[in-house]
Design a protein around this motif. Structure first.
Motif, PDB file in Angstrom:
ATOM      1  N   GLU A 101       0.717  -1.287   0.177  1.00  0.00           N
ATOM      2  CA  GLU A 101      -0.084  -0.113  -0.091  1.00  0.00           C
ATOM      3  C   GLU A 101       0.968   1.286   0.084  1.00  0.00           C
ATOM      4  N   ASN A 102       2.046   0.902  -0.038  1.00  0.00           N
ATOM      5  CA  ASN A 102       3.063   2.246   0.367  1.00  0.00           C
ATOM      6  C   ASN A 102       4.106   2.586  -0.981  1.00  0.00           C
ATOM      7  N   PHE A 103       3.749   1.742  -2.000  1.00  0.00           N
ATOM      8  CA  PHE A 103       4.497   2.042  -3.370  1.00  0.00           C
ATOM      9  C   PHE A 103       4.012   3.157  -4.184  1.00  0.00           C
TER      10      PHE A 103
ATOM     11  N   GLY B 105       6.712 -11.471  17.538  1.00  0.00           N
ATOM     12  CA  GLY B 105       7.410 -10.317  17.113  1.00  0.00           C
ATOM     13  C   GLY B 105       6.716  -9.149  17.365  1.00  0.00           C
ATOM     14  N   GLY B 106       7.487  -8.007  17.304  1.00  0.00           N
ATOM     15  CA  GLY B 106       6.868  -6.661  17.625  1.00  0.00           C
ATOM     16  C   GLY B 106       7.135  -5.591  16.571  1.00  0.00           C
ATOM     17  N   GLY B 107       7.430  -5.981  15.322  1.00  0.00           N
ATOM     18  CA  GLY B 107       7.617  -5.272  14.300  1.00  0.00           C
ATOM     19  C   GLY B 107       6.616  -4.965  13.429  1.00  0.00           C
ATOM     20  N   ASP B 108       6.681  -4.320  12.279  1.00  0.00           N
ATOM     21  CA  ASP B 108       5.752  -4.047  11.315  1.00  0.00           C
ATOM     22  C   ASP B 108       5.205  -5.361  10.670  1.00  0.00           C
ATOM     23  N   SER B 109       6.285  -6.521  10.404  1.00  0.00           N
ATOM     24  CA  SER B 109       5.929  -7.760   9.820  1.00  0.00           C
ATOM     25  C   SER B 109       4.875  -8.425  10.776  1.00  0.00           C
ATOM     26  N   ALA B 110       5.129  -8.434  12.012  1.00  0.00           N
ATOM     27  CA  ALA B 110       4.255  -9.086  13.017  1.00  0.00           C
ATOM     28  C   ALA B 110       3.013  -8.475  12.984  1.00  0.00           C
ATOM     29  N   MET B 111       2.942  -7.132  13.016  1.00  0.00           N
ATOM     30  CA  MET B 111       1.690  -6.423  13.011  1.00  0.00           C
ATOM     31  C   MET B 111       0.781  -6.794  11.661  1.00  0.00           C
ATOM     32  N   GLU B 112       1.347  -6.689  10.547  1.00  0.00           N
ATOM     33  CA  GLU B 112       0.865  -6.999   9.406  1.00  0.00           C
ATOM     34  C   GLU B 112       0.326  -8.252   9.145  1.00  0.00           C
ATOM     35  N   GLU B 113       1.283  -9.470   9.765  1.00  0.00           N
ATOM     36  CA  GLU B 113       1.024 -10.759   9.629  1.00  0.00           C
ATOM     37  C   GLU B 113      -0.513 -11.110  10.447  1.00  0.00           C
TER      38      GLU B 113
ATOM     39  N   ILE C  85       2.926 -12.508  20.438  1.00  0.00           N
ATOM     40  CA  ILE C  85       3.597 -12.685  21.556  1.00  0.00           C
ATOM     41  C   ILE C  85       4.946 -11.881  21.431  1.00  0.00           C
ATOM     42  N   HIS C  86       5.172 -10.767  22.135  1.00  0.00           N
ATOM     43  CA  HIS C  86       6.565 -10.044  22.059  1.00  0.00           C
ATOM     44  C   HIS C  86       7.266  -9.912  23.439  1.00  0.00           C
ATOM     45  N   ARG C  87       8.320  -9.868  22.943  1.00  0.00           N
ATOM     46  CA  ARG C  87       9.427 -10.147  24.249  1.00  0.00           C
ATOM     47  C   ARG C  87       9.599  -8.791  25.169  1.00  0.00           C
ATOM     48  N   ARG C  88       9.174  -7.861  24.556  1.00  0.00           N
ATOM     49  CA  ARG C  88       9.256  -6.491  25.444  1.00  0.00           C
ATOM     50  C   ARG C  88       7.701  -5.714  25.344  1.00  0.00           C
ATOM     51  N   ASP C  89       7.866  -4.636  25.980  1.00  0.00           N
ATOM     52  CA  ASP C  89       6.321  -3.958  25.830  1.00  0.00           C
ATOM     53  C   ASP C  89       6.626  -2.654  25.167  1.00  0.00           C
TER      54      ASP C  89
ATOM     55  N   PHE D 114       7.424  -1.498  20.793  1.00  0.00           N
ATOM     56  CA  PHE D 114       6.997  -2.189  19.732  1.00  0.00           C
ATOM     57  C   PHE D 114       7.776  -1.303  18.840  1.00  0.00           C
ATOM     58  N   LYS D 115       8.458  -2.001  17.832  1.00  0.00           N
ATOM     59  CA  LYS D 115       9.446  -1.453  16.671  1.00  0.00           C
ATOM     60  C   LYS D 115       8.290  -0.847  15.589  1.00  0.00           C
ATOM     61  N   ALA D 116       7.234  -1.562  15.589  1.00  0.00           N
ATOM     62  CA  ALA D 116       6.184  -1.324  14.510  1.00  0.00           C
ATOM     63  C   ALA D 116       5.797   0.076  14.546  1.00  0.00           C
TER      64      ALA D 116
ATOM     65  N   ALA E 108       7.744 -13.993  13.066  1.00  0.00           N
ATOM     66  CA  ALA E 108       7.808 -12.557  12.326  1.00  0.00           C
ATOM     67  C   ALA E 108       8.874 -11.685  12.920  1.00  0.00           C
ATOM     68  N   ILE E 109      10.402 -12.203  13.204  1.00  0.00           N
ATOM     69  CA  ILE E 109      11.276 -11.621  14.169  1.00  0.00           C
ATOM     70  C   ILE E 109      12.226 -10.761  13.222  1.00  0.00           C
ATOM     71  N   GLY E 110      12.162 -10.641  12.070  1.00  0.00           N
ATOM     72  CA  GLY E 110      13.152 -10.197  10.869  1.00  0.00           C
ATOM     73  C   GLY E 110      13.554 -10.977  10.112  1.00  0.00           C
TER      74      GLY E 110
ATOM     75  N   ARG F 241      14.709  -1.065   4.131  1.00  0.00           N
ATOM     76  CA  ARG F 241      14.093  -2.170   3.728  1.00  0.00           C
ATOM     77  C   ARG F 241      12.857  -2.128   3.386  1.00  0.00           C
ATOM     78  N   GLN F 242      12.551  -1.066   2.173  1.00  0.00           N
ATOM     79  CA  GLN F 242      11.051  -0.932   1.678  1.00  0.00           C
ATOM     80  C   GLN F 242      11.288  -1.351   0.142  1.00  0.00           C
ATOM     81  N   ALA F 243      10.119  -1.741  -0.488  1.00  0.00           N
ATOM     82  CA  ALA F 243      10.240  -2.042  -2.086  1.00  0.00           C
ATOM     83  C   ALA F 243      10.604  -0.728  -2.744  1.00  0.00           C
TER      84      ALA F 243
HETATM   85  P1  NDP Z   1      11.977  -5.566  12.619  1.00  0.00           P
HETATM   86  O1  NDP Z   1      13.242  -5.572  12.991  1.00  0.00           O
HETATM   87  O2  NDP Z   1      11.364  -4.304  12.619  1.00  0.00           O
HETATM   88  O3  NDP Z   1      11.161  -6.175  13.995  1.00  0.00           O
HETATM   89  C1  NDP Z   1      11.720  -7.582  14.427  1.00  0.00           C
HETATM   90  C2  NDP Z   1      10.921  -7.724  15.917  1.00  0.00           C
HETATM   91  O4  NDP Z   1      11.103  -9.233  16.217  1.00  0.00           O
HETATM   92  C3  NDP Z   1      10.955  -6.953  17.086  1.00  0.00           C
HETATM   93  O5  NDP Z   1      10.136  -6.613  17.595  1.00  0.00           O
HETATM   94  C4  NDP Z   1      12.216  -7.641  17.650  1.00  0.00           C
HETATM   95  O6  NDP Z   1      12.074  -7.342  19.204  1.00  0.00           O
HETATM   96  C5  NDP Z   1      11.798  -9.205  17.525  1.00  0.00           C
HETATM   97  N1  NDP Z   1      12.556  -9.997  17.797  1.00  0.00           N
HETATM   98  C6  NDP Z   1      13.934 -10.257  17.015  1.00  0.00           C
HETATM   99  N2  NDP Z   1      14.626 -11.299  17.417  1.00  0.00           N
HETATM  100  C7  NDP Z   1      13.726 -11.912  18.124  1.00  0.00           C
HETATM  101  C8  NDP Z   1      14.052 -13.140  18.871  1.00  0.00           C
HETATM  102  N3  NDP Z   1      15.091 -13.965  18.882  1.00  0.00           N
HETATM  103  N4  NDP Z   1      12.864 -13.458  19.733  1.00  0.00           N
HETATM  104  C9  NDP Z   1      11.733 -12.822  19.987  1.00  0.00           C
HETATM  105  N5  NDP Z   1      11.676 -11.714  19.238  1.00  0.00           N
HETATM  106  C10 NDP Z   1      12.622 -11.284  18.561  1.00  0.00           C
HETATM  107  O7  NDP Z   1      11.628  -6.610  11.566  1.00  0.00           O
HETATM  108  P2  NDP Z   1      10.239  -6.393  10.525  1.00  0.00           P
HETATM  109  O8  NDP Z   1      10.561  -7.907   9.827  1.00  0.00           O
HETATM  110  O9  NDP Z   1       8.949  -6.587  11.284  1.00  0.00           O
HETATM  111  O10 NDP Z   1      10.417  -5.303   9.728  1.00  0.00           O
HETATM  112  C11 NDP Z   1      11.612  -5.124   8.853  1.00  0.00           C
HETATM  113  C12 NDP Z   1      11.469  -3.780   8.086  1.00  0.00           C
HETATM  114  O11 NDP Z   1      10.474  -4.091   6.914  1.00  0.00           O
HETATM  115  C13 NDP Z   1      11.050  -2.649   8.969  1.00  0.00           C
HETATM  116  O12 NDP Z   1      11.642  -1.570   8.204  1.00  0.00           O
HETATM  117  C14 NDP Z   1       9.631  -2.403   8.488  1.00  0.00           C
HETATM  118  O13 NDP Z   1       8.948  -1.242   8.607  1.00  0.00           O
HETATM  119  C15 NDP Z   1       9.403  -2.982   7.165  1.00  0.00           C
HETATM  120  N6  NDP Z   1       7.882  -3.525   6.917  1.00  0.00           N
HETATM  121  C16 NDP Z   1       7.111  -2.608   6.677  1.00  0.00           C
HETATM  122  C17 NDP Z   1       5.839  -3.151   6.065  1.00  0.00           C
HETATM  123  C18 NDP Z   1       4.994  -2.335   5.450  1.00  0.00           C
HETATM  124  O14 NDP Z   1       5.045  -1.148   5.679  1.00  0.00           O
HETATM  125  N7  NDP Z   1       3.819  -2.759   5.008  1.00  0.00           N
HETATM  126  C19 NDP Z   1       5.531  -4.349   6.558  1.00  0.00           C
HETATM  127  C20 NDP Z   1       6.474  -5.312   7.102  1.00  0.00           C
HETATM  128  C21 NDP Z   1       7.927  -4.887   7.365  1.00  0.00           C
HETATM  129  P3  NDP Z   1      12.834  -6.070  19.820  1.00  0.00           P
HETATM  130  O15 NDP Z   1      11.818  -5.118  19.449  1.00  0.00           O
HETATM  131  O16 NDP Z   1      12.802  -6.504  21.368  1.00  0.00           O
HETATM  132  O17 NDP Z   1      14.017  -5.960  19.385  1.00  0.00           O
END
Ligand code: NDP
Length: 309
Positions: free
Chosen positions: A50-52, A152-160, A174-178, A180-182, A238-240, A285-287
């Motif tokens: 949606e962001n290209f 995971g706590g990033g955009d991938s996790a939220m999207e999935e 399930i996220h290891r902190r409170d 969020f990188k998302a 979805a942890i990267g 890491r965007q398209a």
């Molecule tokens: P991120 O690096 O952003 O997030 C990874 C998440 O996984 C973090 O919350 C991290 O926790 C957690 N994590 C990492 N290792 C572990 C582990 N061993 N155990 C448990 N949790 C772990 O990766 P993403 O794949 O989410 O995103 C990558 C890039 O792609 C970003 O720039 C994102 O914006 C982009 N993206 C954009 C989308 C969109 O715009 N539609 C969709 C998907 C991705 P912690 O925070 O504690 O480090």
């Protein structure tokens, strides 16, 4: 072996690779691309982009990759859906081995991108493809009316997680902190979805399974190590991602995670070898940024080849 020495070989076929292919083809360099068995890269596993810029209604990842391929092939990019096994960048022309066959080229553009990281929790290896996946777009539909986890706590996790609510009866993040990188918008979309629950300060200690696949997990609290059991029949990690550079065998400079370090613009530590997209990009890491870098690498390659005469 091919005796012919190509001007440029492009390795990898995401937005960076196809854009490099488009530009080098239009520069009449007759580029050859090794697209991999699963051509198109990570966007083949994405539902909606949606962001290209230029797609007001959004576009499916596979559809965009098909269009990029068609566009670059129209100008003469030659694409082989094969994996590069090995390379030798120690002298000119550079050598690229593909399914036992040797190809030679004056320059190379590496656009191999990145691949999902797995958690490595106990029981994971045996349950890959039996409930544990890294791709909701590919496998989500198998979990209709079932309960699934997303780690995971990033955009991938939220999207999935948001995508999975189309099928699953309940999705627990399930996220290891409170923290969020998302991005805020994607986090809030997940937070406000009634089918999604978010559990913070939890890690997966162990996957539980029976003869049909996973049935749950033991969660561990990262603050006090206390444990709890959660049931689920599917889990999406979805942890990267990590860069796909192993096949290079350290022939170009990389950082400790394997990402290629650019030397001058998009050129690597080896003159004549260029890199673009997620294989170099630890930040955006965007398209759209990958496509932009593919264009830069193609222009840098063209200028470098010109300077060799
Ligand atoms: P991120 O690096 O952003 O997030 C990874 C998440 O996984 C973090 O919350 C991290 O926790 C957690 N994590 C990492 N290792 C572990 C582990 N061993 N155990 C448990 N949790 C772990 O990766 P993403 O794949 O989410 O995103 C990558 C890039 O792609 C970003 O720039 C994102 O914006 C982009 N993206 C954009 C989308 C969109 O715009 N539609 C969709 C998907 C991705 P912690 O925070 O504690 O480090």
């Amino acid at each position: 072996m091919e005796d012919e020495v190509r001007n440029v070989i492009i390795i990898g076929s995401g937005p960076a690779g196809y854009t490099a292919g488009l530009y080098t083809a239009r520069a009449l360099l007759e580029p050859l691309m090794f697209a991999g068995y699963m051509s198109g890269g990570q966007l083949m596993l994405t539902s909606d982009i949606e962001n290209f810029p230029g797609y007001p209604e959004g576009i499916g990842g596979p559809e965009m990759m098909l269009q990029l391929r068609e566009q670059s092939e129209r100008f003469g990019l030659e694409v082989h859906d094969k994996n590069v096994e090995r390379v030798d960048f120690s002298e000119q022309p550079f050598k690229v081995w593909v399914e036992g066959e040797l190809f030679l080229s004056r320059s190379i553009i590496i656009c191999t991108g990145a691949e999902s990281i797995w958690l490595g929790a106990e029981g994971e290896e045996e349950q890959k493809g039996r409930g544990i996946s890294t791709c909701a777009t590919c496998d989500g539909a198998f979990f209709r009316d079932e309960e699934v986890l997303v780690i995971g706590g990033g955009d991938s996790a939220m999207e999935e997680a948001t995508f999975l609510t189309r099928f699953a009866s309940k999705v627990t993040i399930i996220h290891r902190r409170d923290v969020f990188k998302a991005s805020k918008v994607m986090y809030e979309r997940a937070l406000n979805n009634p089918k999604i629950e978010i559990k913070t300060f939890k890690t997966i200690k162990k996957w539980l399974s029976d003869e049909n696949g996973i049935i749950g997990a033991i969660l561990q609290d990262s603050r006090d190590n206390s444990e709890e059991e959660i049931s689920c029949t599917g889990a999406f990690i979805a942890i990267g991602h990590k860069p796909i550079t192993k096949f290079l065998e350290n022939q170009v400079e990389t950082d400790e995670s394997g990402y290629i370090i650019p030397n001058i613009h998009t050129m690597t530590s080896v003159p004549g070898i260029f890199a673009a997209g997620d294989v170099v990009d630890t930040r955006y890491r965007q398209a759209i940024t990958a496509a932009g870098m593919g264009c830069q690498a193609a222009i840098d390659t063209e200028k470098w080849l010109e300077d060799q005469h």
